[in-house]
Design an enzyme around this catalytic site. Sequence first.
Site, PDB file in Angstrom:
ATOM      1  N   SER A   1      61.499  36.710  34.721  1.00 36.37           N
ATOM      2  CA  SER A   1      61.974  38.091  34.819  1.00 36.37           C
ATOM      3  C   SER A   1      60.991  39.006  35.551  1.00 36.37           C
ATOM      4  CB  SER A   1      62.254  38.661  33.425  1.00 36.37           C
ATOM      5  OG  SER A   1      63.389  38.035  32.877  1.00 36.37           O
TER       6      SER A   1
ATOM      7  N   GLU B   1      68.352  48.623  31.201  1.00 37.56           N
ATOM      8  CA  GLU B   1      68.388  47.169  30.967  1.00 37.56           C
ATOM      9  C   GLU B   1      68.905  46.780  29.584  1.00 37.56           C
ATOM     10  OE1 GLU B   1      65.577  43.192  30.968  1.00 37.56           O
ATOM     11  OE2 GLU B   1      64.825  45.036  30.063  1.00 37.56           O
TER      12      GLU B   1
ATOM     13  N   ASP C   1      69.026  37.716  27.222  1.00 35.76           N
ATOM     14  CA  ASP C   1      68.072  36.644  27.547  1.00 35.76           C
ATOM     15  C   ASP C   1      67.440  36.055  26.285  1.00 35.76           C
ATOM     16  OD1 ASP C   1      66.155  35.266  29.478  1.00 35.76           O
ATOM     17  OD2 ASP C   1      64.738  36.507  28.361  1.00 35.76           O
TER      18      ASP C   1
ATOM     19  N   ASP D   1      69.684  41.155  31.447  1.00 32.05           N
ATOM     20  CA  ASP D   1      68.716  40.069  31.559  1.00 32.05           C
ATOM     21  C   ASP D   1      69.335  38.751  31.085  1.00 32.05           C
ATOM     22  OD1 ASP D   1      66.406  38.325  31.279  1.00 32.05           O
ATOM     23  OD2 ASP D   1      65.190  40.143  31.369  1.00 32.05           O
TER      24      ASP D   1
ATOM     25  N   HIS E   1      65.688  29.221  31.365  1.00 29.87           N
ATOM     26  CA  HIS E   1      66.451  29.886  32.415  1.00 29.87           C
ATOM     27  C   HIS E   1      67.194  28.857  33.271  1.00 29.87           C
ATOM     28  CE1 HIS E   1      63.497  33.548  32.362  1.00 29.87           C
ATOM     29  NE2 HIS E   1      64.165  33.403  31.242  1.00 29.87           N
TER      30      HIS E   1
ATOM     31  N   PHE F   1      61.482  52.879  20.070  1.00 32.26           N
ATOM     32  CA  PHE F   1      62.190  52.491  18.852  1.00 32.26           C
ATOM     33  C   PHE F   1      61.710  51.129  18.378  1.00 32.26           C
ATOM     34  CE2 PHE F   1      64.721  55.032  21.793  1.00 32.26           C
ATOM     35  CZ  PHE F   1      64.952  56.164  21.034  1.00 32.26           C
TER      36      PHE F   1
ATOM     37  N   HIS G   1      67.455  32.295  24.862  1.00 26.35           N
ATOM     38  CA  HIS G   1      66.233  31.508  24.629  1.00 26.35           C
ATOM     39  C   HIS G   1      66.237  30.897  23.234  1.00 26.35           C
ATOM     40  CE1 HIS G   1      63.942  31.911  28.256  1.00 26.35           C
ATOM     41  NE2 HIS G   1      64.014  33.232  28.247  1.00 26.35           N
TER      42      HIS G   1
ATOM     43  N   ASP H   1      69.085  39.283  36.378  1.00 30.74           N
ATOM     44  CA  ASP H   1      67.888  38.798  37.080  1.00 30.74           C
ATOM     45  C   ASP H   1      67.937  37.293  37.328  1.00 30.74           C
ATOM     46  OD1 ASP H   1      67.699  38.422  34.347  1.00 30.74           O
ATOM     47  OD2 ASP H   1      65.621  39.109  34.177  1.00 30.74           O
ATOM     48  N   HIS H   2      68.459  36.561  36.328  1.00 28.78           N
ATOM     49  CA  HIS H   2      68.531  35.105  36.459  1.00 28.78           C
ATOM     50  C   HIS H   2      69.569  34.607  35.479  1.00 28.78           C
ATOM     51  CE1 HIS H   2      66.551  34.882  32.617  1.00 28.78           C
ATOM     52  NE2 HIS H   2      65.650  35.744  33.066  1.00 28.78           N
TER      53      HIS H   2
END
Length: 477
Positions: free
Chosen positions: A124, A306, A311, A74, A428, A261, A315, A352-353
């Site tokens: 996403s 994933e 990501d 991601d 993004h 988890f 961020h 994804d991006h």
Amino acid sequence: MLPQAKLIGFSLILNLILVSGEPELPAEVKLPDEQLASYWIRQAQEQLQQRLARLRDSSPDKRRAKNVVMLLADGLSITTLTAARILKGQRGGGTGEESLLAVERFPYAGLSKTYCIDAQIPDSACTSTAYLGGVKTRVGCLGQSASGEPVDSLMQLAQRAGKVTGVVTTTRLTDASPAGGYAHVSRRGEELEIARQLMEEEPGRNFKVLLGGGLGKFADERRDGKDLLLQWRQTNPQGCYCRSLTELKNCSGNGSLLGIFGDSHMPYHLAATKEQPRLSDLTAAALEKLEQQSRVNGRGYVVFIEGGRIDHGHHETRVGYALDETLEFDEAVETALRMTDPQETLLVVTSDHSHTLTMAGAANRGTSILGMDEQLQRDLDGVPYSTLNYAVGKWQSSDNAGRRMSPKKKLSPTSFTPSFIKGRKGVHAGEDVVVFAMGPQAHLFGGIMEQNLLPHLMSYAACLGKGLTLCNQDQQP
Ligand SMILES: [Zn+2]
């Protein structure tokens, strides 16, 4: 001036090596050899031969993919990939640039166009609907088109073909990327409903492997009185439910595997305890279980894995976390390569991006990728800048009057990466992302592709769904 400065830096390294008589760099980095044309020509000729050998193995490629392993990173931009490769090499004591990520062994790569119906720069959720559902949709939408039609995910098609399926993530299991594999909602924030769909509806309830975070959505946070974990245990009496690495390793029975988890996303690897499984642990456990479960009918498996927190590091504009999570993802790819047979398993690795990380300046070979080259990287006022910067983020390197200052003192991979533009957080980015493929029909994953083409290619290779596949192409009009 810059190339000259580079040469001086280079010859300094060389002198160090020559004077001490002992190369200070590891064996894999042979800088003296790199100065000879013969080194690069030999390396390129070897790589040419490797590429020709791959074609001999697979052309024409009539192999059907029994298994499909899709690994999704991601927020993995190309800059993130390059910077993580350098970090990997530097952690190993090398200059870094020459290091190799696991995906570099993949013979085929292409680019994926990530825009969504209503977005130049996507989220996403709509991207997950594209790369798992084969349909572009609106931002925030999961598993349904922009007009609300539910779409079948790759996992759904795999189950109809008798394959066993699984989902693995380091985020909440109900977060957008994994949810694109099983949920149908117009708003990605409806995670309580997404959790219900995962446990009660198809294809979610049939998953043989579910590993990730987000416990709260299945029990404590629910307002409908349901205990979805209890429901799972009742419908999977042979199943194993685990909450730690030790428990995961003890889940060696014959039934399905559910591991949750933590209440929300799993912690960053850099902040995790030893009892927290790594993505490579989850990948190994998932592949072992799916292999075991698919032996019953011999039809193979499809799994989505994933690395979801690259990501999040971006961020927060904490590049150290984003790169470390990328290297965790790299270990997971390595694990998948080790545990699967490329003759029967299609491996697809993509993102994804993108994110807005840039790698800029004129840093010398071997400069710390998390640091800066103070001499070669200066703005018009002579103020140094770091190699890695974000376009948009929460930290600028400036004084009270807004003048740029050297970020040197503040630069910290896990708590300060500078951004050019002040924003609440990192955002993004919209350029294409890479797709890597290996195994049956991997040659189809080349050139520039619409992101929603990916599951169609995987379905073609594994003979899933009603569209054109390797198995039905002769009957197509
Ligand atoms: Zn994001």
